[in-house]
Write an enzyme that holds these catalytic residues in place. Structure first.
Site, short mmCIF file in Angstrom:
data_model
loop_
_atom_site.label_atom_id
_atom_site.label_comp_id
_atom_site.label_asym_id
_atom_site.label_seq_id
_atom_site.Cartn_x
_atom_site.Cartn_y
_atom_site.Cartn_z
N HIS A 283 3.72 5.48 82.93
CA HIS A 283 3.11 6.71 83.44
C HIS A 283 3.98 7.37 84.50
CE1 HIS A 283 1.80 4.84 87.28
NE2 HIS A 283 1.43 3.79 86.56
N CYS B 93 2.18 -1.79 85.92
CA CYS B 93 2.55 -0.62 85.11
C CYS B 93 4.01 -0.25 85.38
CB CYS B 93 1.66 0.57 85.46
SG CYS B 93 -0.03 0.42 84.85
#
Length: 197
Positions: free
Chosen positions: A152, A168
């Protein structure tokens, strides 16, 4: 006898520090999760972390994403022994992982619902945040398999090239938008902790 007691006390204290270290690591806040902070688009990445085409040897097919957590780079394999290399922020110590997954979903300006485990570690986080410039997931998100992890964007470009996340992989917003446009749902993603020999 006093020397023995002192050594015993030091030994017990050292064991206590060793046993508490994993918990202390888990309690560290994710420096990149700052809800409401809007990314500084003028921030200039170090050349090491800027998007560039590089020579890249692999047996993976073009279109495959290879994440190297040790190098803090994400590679999108291209034909002819090349790859597009992006600088990324990766999981901090204790939050790195490896495996083989696929992109199962993609979203522009995604909403953010921190997982329960993250809320337990960082109770100050919101339970939900609508997508937008102040959202820590940034401009795009690509969801990895059935995990809670994503590739992301970020509202903290200064964290690229560091180990800060809860697992992440984050890119600056321009880079994540570029990658998002290049890869479809179903793209193979290989996550490696150590460089391939």
């Amino acid at each position: 006898m006093t020397d023995f007691r002192r050594l015993t006390g030091m030994f017990v204290a050292a064991i206590g520090l060793i046993l508490s270290a994993p918990q202390a690591i888990a309690q560290q806040p994710d420096r990149g999760d700052e809800p409401g902070l809007v990314a500084d688009d003028a921030y200039q990445l170090d050349p090491e972390w800027q998007k560039q085409v590089v020579y890249f040897r692999t047996t993976e097919a073009p279109g495959t994403i290879i994440v190297s957590t040790a190098e803090r780079h994400l590679y999108l394999v291209q034909p002819g022994g090349r790859a597009i290399r992006y600088g990324i922020g990766v999981g901090r110590d204790g939050f790195q992982w490896q495996g083989l997954v696929t992109i199962t979903n993609k979203k522009e300006w995604p909403d953010w619902t921190p997982p329960t485990e993250m809320i337990q570690r960082q109770p100050y986080l919101p339970r939900f945040m609508a997508g937008g410039p102040g959202n820590p997931l940034g401009a795009r998100a690509m969801y990895l398999g059935t995990t809670v992890y994503r590739i992301h964007g970020t509202n903290r470009p200064d964290t690229i090239g560091t180990k800060v996340s809860s697992g992440c992989f984050r890119l600056v917003n321009n880079d994540v938008a570029d990658l998002y446009d290049r890869v479809p749902v179903g793209t193979k993603v290989v996550i490696r902790q150590k460089p391939e020999l």
